[in-house]
Design a protein around this motif. Structure first.
Motif, PDB file in Angstrom:
ATOM      1  N   ASP A  56       7.749  62.956  36.133  1.00 63.81           N
ATOM      2  CA  ASP A  56       6.578  62.384  35.464  1.00 63.81           C
ATOM      3  C   ASP A  56       5.304  63.057  35.954  1.00 63.81           C
ATOM      4  N   GLY A  89       2.886  51.653  40.955  1.00 68.94           N
ATOM      5  CA  GLY A  89       3.365  52.461  39.830  1.00 68.94           C
ATOM      6  C   GLY A  89       4.209  53.636  40.254  1.00 68.94           C
ATOM      7  N   GLU A  91       7.421  55.026  41.709  1.00 71.01           N
ATOM      8  CA  GLU A  91       8.786  54.607  42.022  1.00 71.01           C
ATOM      9  C   GLU A  91       9.421  55.482  43.096  1.00 71.01           C
ATOM     10  N   ASP A 130      16.499  59.498  42.482  1.00 73.64           N
ATOM     11  CA  ASP A 130      16.698  59.395  41.036  1.00 73.64           C
ATOM     12  C   ASP A 130      17.179  60.751  40.524  1.00 73.64           C
ATOM     13  N   ARG A 224       8.435  60.042  40.234  1.00 72.17           N
ATOM     14  CA  ARG A 224       8.869  59.200  39.121  1.00 72.17           C
ATOM     15  C   ARG A 224       7.921  58.021  39.070  1.00 72.17           C
ATOM     16  N   VAL A 225       7.321  57.793  37.895  1.00 68.43           N
ATOM     17  CA  VAL A 225       6.265  56.783  37.756  1.00 68.43           C
ATOM     18  C   VAL A 225       6.723  55.694  36.796  1.00 68.43           C
ATOM     19  N   ASP A 226       6.439  54.442  37.146  1.00 69.14           N
ATOM     20  CA  ASP A 226       6.695  53.304  36.265  1.00 69.14           C
ATOM     21  C   ASP A 226       5.383  52.545  36.117  1.00 69.14           C
ATOM     22  N   GLY A 227       4.600  52.959  35.149  1.00 69.01           N
ATOM     23  CA  GLY A 227       3.296  52.328  34.961  1.00 69.01           C
ATOM     24  C   GLY A 227       2.344  53.278  34.257  1.00 69.01           C
TER      25      GLY A 227
END
Length: 843
Positions: A56, A89, A91, A130, A224-227
């Protein structure tokens, strides 16, 4: 409104074929351009950004951090994770650490190791938590989950005859300690340019620490981004700035663009293909508008009759709007689907020799659907509104063509001239200033001006060229006269070819210039196929250097080799040492030394320098003091300073430093696997270590493949543009033949034979096609010149050398004339088959 539109489509489907083809091809062209852009970026990301293509975000240190840098506190080390993982944000932060190690060959193997006699040199990399962060796909098994497991690439698996579950021995380079590990998985060979040509393995971070000795250093971390990515970028950059770490955080797409900017001096993909998409939109507007205008003009009497029967202008407009929306949707959806199929097919073929060619599509393709419908509505609305402004009685009469003396002709002349002159002047100015975006807008304005003036000068050009056909008799003379009798019809027919050939000639000119310019840039950055540093050989021992060079040259796959000896040092930002070798021999090995350079270096007291070196002399420091040498200025911006052996001998330059061997391979399109085999054989047959051998060849070919992938898909778009031109000519010729049914029949009644009628229509098509192709080719080369100047003036201080594709453009003109001739076959046969009596009865 919708019922009337549907009934028109059902009752007269053939009437809409020409418009549907124009919309289909126009949207196909625009969609293809966007797909080329997205596919080129995806292909480049897979080839040049193989390491981080699936991340990401990535963090890159501007310079390699020292072991005590705060960079490792933020991104993490072997012992512990970094503080960036605490940012909302984020991960995972995956520090991309590498360690050089060795893989012991199987017992009884007949292969020679690339590190020492019984082991191969490999790059070990830690695996991420991941697995999707890795862009290289697994072919079997999985990434290691225990410290005694590794994942190997296909090259390692094949060379060591490994399968999932097998055991292999790793040997550290520092203390030669060995440990047995189990193969947990096999993955494709990485296209990462930093490890090109080398075998790679993935381990756990703990195992990597053991293999690398001290904690491995690195300069890149994947995230790795979640947001909200934008917010995460802001937070990470603030954390980097707060600790004073010189690093940047980017998305993979931005990183690829910057990588290309660093290499080429500008964002080639965005600039070139973004401009190409803008041109495609313009082409689509012109083609659809031209074809729809002819159709609506043919229905002027129908609209007038509806008005007489009581229909209001509003009702007719709504009917036209509904028809255009329906036909626009059908044509646009079909065009997008065909474009996806075409580009996907081209890239599938390209993958046979360009493994990194990747199909890419994004949501911007939906704008093509909207553009197709909107442009179709506008293209039908304007002519229909113009037809409905006149009274029903006047609309029953034919509309006179625009001439120089008519009001419409004068207005067209004024507006067209202003757009042509103002747009042309602005194009030259913006191109010279390197303002690509503004140059595209100015070019579009000037081109619209050319098309606006087409009805005024195209018929005259066709009439002048028609003088060559008068020797054929009545058919040739009639064809010449018809070209000026209905000027609007002649101009409309030629416009399709002007648009198509302008685009083709422009891309040919810009493409050839771009290829030559990028070849020069790649030659500057990657001038030699393989470098071999003779770190363990005294450069004063010429006999050993020569014997090693000969052994390297005899390696299978190597075409030639030349040793360069250090003879002095210089205090310049572009180099630190001066080397000596045979310039003529180097000219055959490296693109950095031309034949002219080699000849100039034969004069004693000369040295090769890059083009930006301003002084006419270069001060070289030797063991005996400083020496002033006359410069031979290269055409490249980066070269190794070289003197001939005679210069080095007569000036008593001492050999100080390390000798280097330049090698060229026999096949420049060599694969990574074959290149690795060459390097392996070189190391096995000489005392050169694999760590001292580097090959810019594959990296250079990766950049070239990215450019070739773009050019390959552009070829598909050029094919569509030629097809657009062909359909445009066929449509207008067919409509022209229908308009002149009574006229043709009258000439038949007066004695013109069927063959003569066919010849007349054929010559008319050839004349119009030839003029359209010639004018379009001239315009295209001029626009190609302006675009090349605008783009490449940003990266070349010495001006831009335009490559004029005369042979290709001549072929384009010939193909256009043949296309016009083929387009005239069906209308001329239809006109010749109709009897004079039947034709005279037609309305």
């Amino acid at each position: 409104m919708w019922k009337l539109a549907l009934s028109e489509l059902k009752l007269h489907p053939r009437r809409y074929v020409a418009v549907l083809l124009a919309i289909l091809l126009g949207t196909m062209f625009l969609a293809g351009s966007l797909l080329v852009t997205s596919s080129a970026k995806e292909s480049t990301k897979q080839m040049l950004g193989a390491t981080y293509a699936n991340a990401d975000l990535l963090i890159t240190a501007e310079t390699p951090p020292d072991p005590e840098s705060d960079f490792y506190d933020l991104a993490g080390t072997v012992e512990q994770s970094g503080s960036l993982t605490e940012i909302n944000g984020v991960e995972e932060v995956y520090p991309l650490m590498n360690a050089a190690t060795a893989m012991v060959l199987p017992e009884g193997s007949d292969k020679q190791g690339t590190f020492d006699p019984d082991s191969d040199f490999v790059y070990a990399t830690n695996r991420p938590a991941d697995a999707s962060l890795l862009a290289t796909p697994m072919t079997d098994g999985e990434l290691p989950t225990a410290d005694d497991e590794i994942t190997v690439d296909t090259e390692s698996a094949e060379r060591h005859d490994l399968a999932v579950g097998d055991t292999v021995t790793l040997r550290t380079l520092a203390d030669e300690a060995e440990q047995d590990v189990t193969v947990s998985g096999i993955m494709d060979q990485s296209m990462d340019p930093t490890v090109v040509g080398a075998m790679t393995i993935y381990t756990t971070v703990e195992t990597l620490g053991e293999l690398g000795g001290d904690s491995p250093t690195y300069d890149t971390a994947l995230l790795r981004v979640d947001g909200d990515i934008d917010q995460v970028i802001t937070d990470i950059q603030q954390a980097l700035n707060a600790t004073g770490v010189p690093a940047t955080v980017n998305t993979p797409d931005v990183q690829i663009s910057e990588q290309l900017v660093d290499m080429m001096g500008f964002d080639a993909i965005t600039v070139v293909l973004g401009g190409f998409s803008a041109i495609a939109l313009l082409v689509m507007m012109l083609v659809i508008n031209n074809t729809f205008s002819v159709l609506v003009a043919q229905r002027t009497r129908q609209y007038a009759l509806q008005r007489v029967l009581g229909a209001t202008r509003g009702q007719i407009r709504k009917g036209v709007l509904a028809e255009s929306v329906l036909i626009g949707l059908i044509g646009s959806i079909t065009g997008i689907a065909l474009a996806i199929g075409l580009i996907f097919g081209l890239l599938a073929v390209a993958q046979q020799w360009m493994s990194g060619a990747t199909f890419g599509v994004d949501l911007s393709i939906l704008w093509v659907l909207l553009a197709g419908v909107v442009i179709t509505v506008v293209a039908s609305w304007l002519p229909a509104s113009q037809a409905m402004r006149v009274s029903p009685l006047e609309a029953m009469r034919p509309v006179p063509a625009s001439t120089m003396g008519s009001k419409a002709g004068k207005l067209r002349l004024v507006l067209g001239s202003l757009m042509l002159l103002a747009g042309g002047a602005a194009l030259v100015f913006f191109a010279a200033a390197g303002l690509v975006g503004m140059a595209i807008v100015a070019g579009a304005v000037s081109f619209i001006g050319v098309l606006a003036l087409g009805v005024l000068f195209v018929p005259g050009a066709v009439y002048a060229l028609g003088g060559l056909t008068r020797w054929t008799g009545i058919p040739g003379k009639m064809a010449q006269l018809n070209s000026v009798r209905n000027r609007s019809r002649t101009a409309a027919t030629a416009t399709a070819l002007i648009v198509g050939t302008t685009l083709v000639a422009m891309i040919l000119t810009g493409g050839r210039t771009a290829q030559d310019s990028t070849d020069e840039m790649l030659a500057t950055n990657y001038p030699v196929d393989i470098y071999a540093e003779l770190a363990d050989i005294d450069p004063a021992d010429t006999a050993q250097v020569n014997s090693t060079t000969e052994a390297l040259a005899e390696t299978a796959g190597i075409a030639d080799a030349e040793a360069l000896y250090p003879v002095g040092s210089i205090d310049e930002s572009w180099s630190e040492q001066v080397m000596t070798a045979d310039p003529e021999h180097l000219a055959g090995i490296s693109d950095s030394v031309s034949d002219d350079d080699a000849q100039a270096l034969e004069e004693t007291g000369t040295v090769l320098v890059p083009e930006h070196h301003e002084s006419n002399t270069l001060t070289v420091t030797t063991a005996d003091g400083e020496v002033e040498l006359d410069v031979v200025r290269s055409d490249l911006s980066s070269v190794t300073p070289i003197v001939s052996a005679e210069t080095a001998e007569q000036l008593s330059m001492d050999v100080t430093g390390m000798a280097v061997v330049w090698l060229s391979v026999a096949d420049e399109d060599i694969s990574q696997a074959d290149l690795q085999e060459i390097v392996t054989n070189m190391v096995a047959d000489t005392e050169v270590s694999s760590q001292d051998v580097s090959s810019p060849l594959v990296l250079r070919s990766m950049y070239q493949q990215a450019i070739d992938a773009v050019m390959l898909t552009v070829i598909g778009l050029l094919g569509i543009s030629v097809l657009i031109a062909f359909v445009g000519v066929a449509n207008t010729l067919a409509l022209s033949s229908l308009e002149r049914t009574r006229e043709n029949s009258l000439m038949r009644a007066l004695g013109l034979t069927k063959r003569g009628l066919r010849s007349m229509l054929m010559w008319e098509a050839v004349l119009i096609s030839a003029v359209g192709a010639i004018l379009g080719s001239v315009l295209g080369m001029l626009y190609g010149w302006a675009g090349s100047v605008a783009i490449f003036s940003q990266i070349s201080s010495g001006g831009v050398d335009i490559t004029w594709p005369w042979l290709e453009v001549s072929g384009v003109i010939a193909v256009a004339v043949i296309a016009g001739l083929i387009a005239s076959v069906a209308p001329s046969r239809r006109a010749a088959k109709m009897s004079p009596v039947e034709g005279l009865e037609a309305d």
